[in-house]
Scaffold this active site. Structure first.
Site, PDB file in Angstrom:
ATOM      1  N   ASP A  91      11.752  -5.582  -4.901  1.00  0.00           N
ATOM      2  CA  ASP A  91      10.678  -6.511  -5.216  1.00  0.00           C
ATOM      3  C   ASP A  91      11.085  -7.916  -4.775  1.00  0.00           C
ATOM      4  OD1 ASP A  91       8.803  -8.188  -6.429  1.00  0.00           O
ATOM      5  OD2 ASP A  91       8.774  -7.062  -8.307  1.00  0.00           O
ATOM      6  N   ALA A  92      10.220  -8.578  -4.020  1.00  0.00           N
ATOM      7  CA  ALA A  92      10.518  -9.934  -3.542  1.00  0.00           C
ATOM      8  C   ALA A  92      10.722 -10.916  -4.691  1.00  0.00           C
ATOM      9  CB  ALA A  92       9.384 -10.425  -2.641  1.00  0.00           C
TER      10      ALA A  92
ATOM     11  N   GLU B  21       8.876 -12.382   6.894  1.00  0.00           N
ATOM     12  CA  GLU B  21       7.853 -12.474   7.946  1.00  0.00           C
ATOM     13  C   GLU B  21       6.629 -11.662   7.534  1.00  0.00           C
ATOM     14  OE1 GLU B  21       7.249 -11.528  12.738  1.00  0.00           O
ATOM     15  OE2 GLU B  21       9.217 -11.343  11.810  1.00  0.00           O
TER      16      GLU B  21
ATOM     17  N   HIS C  82       1.605 -13.629   2.209  1.00  0.00           N
ATOM     18  CA  HIS C  82       0.158 -13.496   2.009  1.00  0.00           C
ATOM     19  C   HIS C  82      -0.184 -12.291   1.137  1.00  0.00           C
ATOM     20  CE1 HIS C  82       0.700 -10.851   5.614  1.00  0.00           C
ATOM     21  NE2 HIS C  82      -0.161 -10.103   4.948  1.00  0.00           N
TER      22      HIS C  82
END
Length: 250
Positions: A84-85, A101, A105
């Site tokens: 998970d970011a 990258e 969004h």
């Protein structure tokens, strides 16, 4: 994330301008042999493999298990993990570089992801974000009104479709310094990738309720006709920002 989408990403990665853009991100990360670097939202794993070729200790993280499996198949010698970011599996201050990258969004909370990047970077560690603003596409069309409706509503339908224009301020607000910003425009005229891209936009506009399926199909028919006549044109600016975790606390 199906295989067709991942294969389209790989095709996009192979384009000369995509190669040049990735190389620019590695320059901004100041990658050196032994650098500890994470590529978050790694997709098919192209960047991780290239970072490893530069001598970096690179790992790819993606929330989609199918993407990680695909990347492992493409680059079996590289390291990929599901993650998970917003909760990266790294200790505080343990990385020299962070790269993401075409990711932010799709995130519900880009600010939290950027704060997580700040956490895992060592003092002096570098961050690079790159991606498109989904409301900034230039598409040649016989119906510019419908085209603008499709582009704008597709951006509305994406979790954070306009976050790329915030990248610079996002880094600054997170406490990063030495922030720079560049714009690199990708032009699509080949039918395969151009139609893949604009079909995604049209589908998003239909989901958003901005156009009907019939309107979207009429618009796509005109674009397919352009493809038959070699008259497709899609311009997609890619926003690239870089920054650094301060060496000393502010």
């Amino acid at each position: 994330m199906d295989k067709a989408f991942l294969e389209a990403l790989i095709a996009f990665d192979r384009r000369p301008e995509s190669v040049r853009l990735r190389r620019r991100t590695y320059e901004l990360l100041q990658v050196e042999p032994g650098s500890r670097v994470v590529d978050v939202g790694c997709g098919g794993g192209t960047a991780v493999a290239e970072l490893a070729d530069l001598g970096a200790d690179a790992v790819g993280i993606d929330a989609a298990a199918e993407a990680v499996a695909f990347a492992r198949g493409q680059h079996p010698r590289c390291r990929f993990e599901v993650g998970d970011a917003q909760r990266l599996p790294f200790a505080d201050g343990s990385l020299d570089g962070y790269r993401a990258e075409k990711l932010y969004h799709a995130l519900a909370d880009p600010d939290k992801a950027c704060a997580e990047a700040h956490r895992v970077l060592a003092p002096g560690g570098r961050i690079v974000l790159v991606g498109q603003d989904w409301d900034v596409f230039a598409i040649d069309s016989d119906d510019p009104v419908v085209t603008r409706t499709i582009v704008t509503s597709s951006a509305d339908e994406i979790a954070n479709g306009r976050v790329a224009r915030r990248y610079r301020n996002l880094l600054l607000d997170t406490g990063l310094d030495d922030v720079s910003c560049e714009v690199h425009t990708t032009v699509l005229t080949d039918p395969e990738l151009a139609l893949f891209t604009i079909t995604r936009l049209a589908d998003g506009a239909v989901r958003a309720g901005a156009v009907s399926e019939a309107q979207a199909e009429t618009w796509l028919d005109e674009q397919r006709s352009r493809a038959d006549r070699d008259r497709l044109f899609v311009a997609m600016p890619q926003f690239l920002v870089a920054g650094r975790r301060p060496v000393t606390p502010s």
